[in-house]
Design an enzyme around this catalytic site. Structure first.
Site, PDB file in Angstrom:
ATOM      1  N   SER A 143      18.490   7.006   1.409  1.00  0.00           N
ATOM      2  CA  SER A 143      17.593   6.015   2.110  1.00  0.00           C
ATOM      3  C   SER A 143      16.443   7.011   2.741  1.00  0.00           C
ATOM      4  O   SER A 143      16.617   8.198   2.783  1.00  0.00           O
ATOM      5  CB  SER A 143      18.074   5.632   3.595  1.00  0.00           C
ATOM      6  OG  SER A 143      17.240   5.060   4.503  1.00  0.00           O
ATOM      7  N   TYR A 156      22.288   6.468  11.332  1.00  0.00           N
ATOM      8  CA  TYR A 156      21.976   6.160  10.226  1.00  0.00           C
ATOM      9  C   TYR A 156      21.239   7.111   9.623  1.00  0.00           C
ATOM     10  O   TYR A 156      21.506   7.779   8.070  1.00  0.00           O
ATOM     11  CB  TYR A 156      21.308   4.929  10.072  1.00  0.00           C
ATOM     12  CG  TYR A 156      21.100   4.095   8.530  1.00  0.00           C
ATOM     13  CD1 TYR A 156      22.223   3.733   7.954  1.00  0.00           C
ATOM     14  CD2 TYR A 156      19.856   4.171   7.807  1.00  0.00           C
ATOM     15  CE1 TYR A 156      21.929   3.109   6.910  1.00  0.00           C
ATOM     16  CE2 TYR A 156      19.569   3.623   6.867  1.00  0.00           C
ATOM     17  CZ  TYR A 156      20.690   3.288   6.014  1.00  0.00           C
ATOM     18  OH  TYR A 156      20.564   2.527   5.037  1.00  0.00           O
TER      19      TYR A 156
HETATM   20  P1  NAP Z   1      24.572  -5.250   2.784  1.00  0.00           P
HETATM   21  O1  NAP Z   1      23.977  -6.450   2.466  1.00  0.00           O
HETATM   22  O2  NAP Z   1      24.722  -5.074   4.308  1.00  0.00           O
HETATM   23  O3  NAP Z   1      25.951  -4.869   2.152  1.00  0.00           O
HETATM   24  C1  NAP Z   1      26.795  -3.687   2.578  1.00  0.00           C
HETATM   25  C2  NAP Z   1      27.926  -3.464   1.560  1.00  0.00           C
HETATM   26  O4  NAP Z   1      28.703  -2.552   1.972  1.00  0.00           O
HETATM   27  C3  NAP Z   1      28.878  -4.987   1.561  1.00  0.00           C
HETATM   28  O5  NAP Z   1      29.321  -5.125   0.251  1.00  0.00           O
HETATM   29  C4  NAP Z   1      29.927  -4.395   2.662  1.00  0.00           C
HETATM   30  O6  NAP Z   1      31.133  -5.162   2.270  1.00  0.00           O
HETATM   31  C5  NAP Z   1      30.246  -3.077   2.140  1.00  0.00           C
HETATM   32  N1  NAP Z   1      30.680  -2.247   3.109  1.00  0.00           N
HETATM   33  C6  NAP Z   1      30.546  -1.811   4.449  1.00  0.00           C
HETATM   34  N2  NAP Z   1      31.314  -1.219   5.018  1.00  0.00           N
HETATM   35  C7  NAP Z   1      32.325  -0.849   4.197  1.00  0.00           C
HETATM   36  C8  NAP Z   1      33.717  -0.469   4.070  1.00  0.00           C
HETATM   37  N3  NAP Z   1      34.117   0.190   5.144  1.00  0.00           N
HETATM   38  N4  NAP Z   1      34.422  -0.379   3.009  1.00  0.00           N
HETATM   39  C9  NAP Z   1      33.962  -0.970   1.913  1.00  0.00           C
HETATM   40  N5  NAP Z   1      32.811  -1.448   1.756  1.00  0.00           N
HETATM   41  C10 NAP Z   1      32.032  -1.688   3.015  1.00  0.00           C
HETATM   42  O7  NAP Z   1      23.887  -3.986   2.668  1.00  0.00           O
HETATM   43  P2  NAP Z   1      23.070  -3.358   1.361  1.00  0.00           P
HETATM   44  O8  NAP Z   1      21.321  -3.420   1.991  1.00  0.00           O
HETATM   45  O9  NAP Z   1      23.236  -4.030   0.094  1.00  0.00           O
HETATM   46  O10 NAP Z   1      23.027  -1.679   1.287  1.00  0.00           O
HETATM   47  C11 NAP Z   1      23.963  -0.979   0.493  1.00  0.00           C
HETATM   48  C12 NAP Z   1      23.402   0.334   0.321  1.00  0.00           C
HETATM   49  O11 NAP Z   1      21.998   0.805   0.395  1.00  0.00           O
HETATM   50  C13 NAP Z   1      23.958   1.167   1.731  1.00  0.00           C
HETATM   51  O12 NAP Z   1      24.609   2.221   1.884  1.00  0.00           O
HETATM   52  C14 NAP Z   1      22.686   1.159   2.572  1.00  0.00           C
HETATM   53  O13 NAP Z   1      22.505   2.200   3.558  1.00  0.00           O
HETATM   54  C15 NAP Z   1      21.824   1.593   1.421  1.00  0.00           C
HETATM   55  N6  NAP Z   1      19.990   1.074   1.770  1.00  0.00           N
HETATM   56  C16 NAP Z   1      19.816  -0.230   2.204  1.00  0.00           C
HETATM   57  C17 NAP Z   1      18.479  -0.466   2.472  1.00  0.00           C
HETATM   58  C18 NAP Z   1      18.072  -1.928   2.704  1.00  0.00           C
HETATM   59  O14 NAP Z   1      16.878  -1.900   3.156  1.00  0.00           O
HETATM   60  N7  NAP Z   1      18.975  -3.033   2.519  1.00  0.00           N
HETATM   61  C19 NAP Z   1      17.669   0.616   2.351  1.00  0.00           C
HETATM   62  C20 NAP Z   1      17.924   1.744   2.066  1.00  0.00           C
HETATM   63  C21 NAP Z   1      19.412   2.104   1.549  1.00  0.00           C
HETATM   64  P3  NAP Z   1      32.544  -5.591   3.130  1.00  0.00           P
HETATM   65  O15 NAP Z   1      31.570  -5.996   4.447  1.00  0.00           O
HETATM   66  O16 NAP Z   1      33.027  -6.788   2.495  1.00  0.00           O
HETATM   67  O17 NAP Z   1      33.453  -4.293   3.192  1.00  0.00           O
END
Ligand code: NAP
Length: 253
Positions: A143, A156
């Site tokens: 990120s 974060y």
């Molecule tokens: P999201 O929609 O909230 O999805 C998060 C995913 O992580 C879900 O599938 C959740 O599944 C899983 N997860 C959370 N805790 C977990 C655990 N303890 N064990 C296994 N799985 C777990 O978030 P996203 O936006 O897709 O984010 C994905 C990645 O991209 C993250 O690392 C985030 O930091 C990064 N990112 C996102 C953004 C953004 O703007 N969205 C920007 C920069 C980076 P379960 O709850 O079913 O376990």
């Protein structure tokens, strides 16, 4: 993306958002995928959808803060598909958003367990198998927070900085053994995570209009491209999708 055909991958956090889109994208490229997340009902539904479309997908229940469960997901890939070529260390959380003075120490620590230890556990479990086959690709979800500071996001920012450090250390140790590791800094992506950020009302990211976000599918296309040899120049670094040149390189524009 032809070179991805026939490869295998484990994707953590594949129950929704970027992880789910990545599982679909890699499967479309001919990759056999293991979808790992805590919510098995959701990963099962996505795996079934991929299998019905002619791909190969298996859902496993996995909490990335538990090493044995991460190791079991990697083992499942090797048992079912014969090898592990790609690891997408995607699982991550941002809640609870709070200023340091108001934060809950236990919940802050839980974010370290998921965002940092979860990535390390994936590396620890996959690298020996990749080293013995002399090849492998690892994408760590990073990120802009890895290099920046934002109010209410100390957990974060600190954990994503640690993920960038893990990307650099892995590259140092494993490049000569044929393993490519790259971090992806996607910018803001329209997933549940951004809904939580908006609801917090803290810091400028929460004020962004949702139209500013890229889609999870775009991020997934970039991840698939990062898995190819064409992205080798970015090994050991965070690849930013905010950079227009990078978007061009990844074939997004
Ligand atoms: P999201 O929609 O909230 O999805 C998060 C995913 O992580 C879900 O599938 C959740 O599944 C899983 N997860 C959370 N805790 C977990 C655990 N303890 N064990 C296994 N799985 C777990 O978030 P996203 O936006 O897709 O984010 C994905 C990645 O991209 C993250 O690392 C985030 O930091 C990064 N990112 C996102 C953004 C953004 O703007 N969205 C920007 C920069 C980076 P379960 O709850 O079913 O376990």
């Amino acid at each position: 993306m032809q070179e991805l055909n026939g490869k295998t991958a484990v994707i953590t956090g594949a129950s929704r958002g970027i992880g789910a889109a990545t599982a679909r994208e890699l499967a479309n490229c001919g990759v056999s995928v293991i979808l790992a997340a805590r919510t098995l009902v959701d990963t099962n539904a996505i795996a079934e959808e991929i299998n019905q479309a002619g791909g190969k997908a298996i859902a496993v229940q996995c909490d990335v803060s538990n090493y044995d469960e991460v190791a079991a997901a990697i083992s499942k890939c090797i048992e079912e598909f014969g090898h592990i070529d790609i690891l997408i260390n995607n699982a991550g959380v941002i809640d609870p958003i709070a200023r340091i003075a108001d934060s809950d120490p236990q919940k802050w620590s839980q974010v370290v367990d998921i965002n940092v230890k979860g990535v390390y556990y994936g590396l620890r479990a996959a690298i020996p198998a990749m080293e013995s086959q002399g090849s492998g690709v690892i994408i760590n979800l990073s990120s802009g927070a890895a290099n920046g500071a934002l109010e209410g996001w100390s957990h974060y920012c600190a954990t994503k900085a640690a993920v960038l450090s893990l990307t650099r250390c892995t590259d140092k140790e494993c490049r000569e053994n044929g393993i490519r590791v790259i971090g992806l800094s996607p910018g803001t992506v329209a997933t549940d995570m951004q809904i939580k950020i908006k609801a917090s009302g803290i810091n400028p990211v929460s004020q962004l209009d949702p139209s500013a976000h890229i889609s999870a599918e775009w991020s997934a296309r970039a991840i698939a491209w990062l898995c190819t040899e064409a992205a080798s120049e970015f090994c050991g670094t965070d690849f930013s999708l905010k950079d227009e040149e990078n978007r061009k390189k990844a074939g997004l524009i």
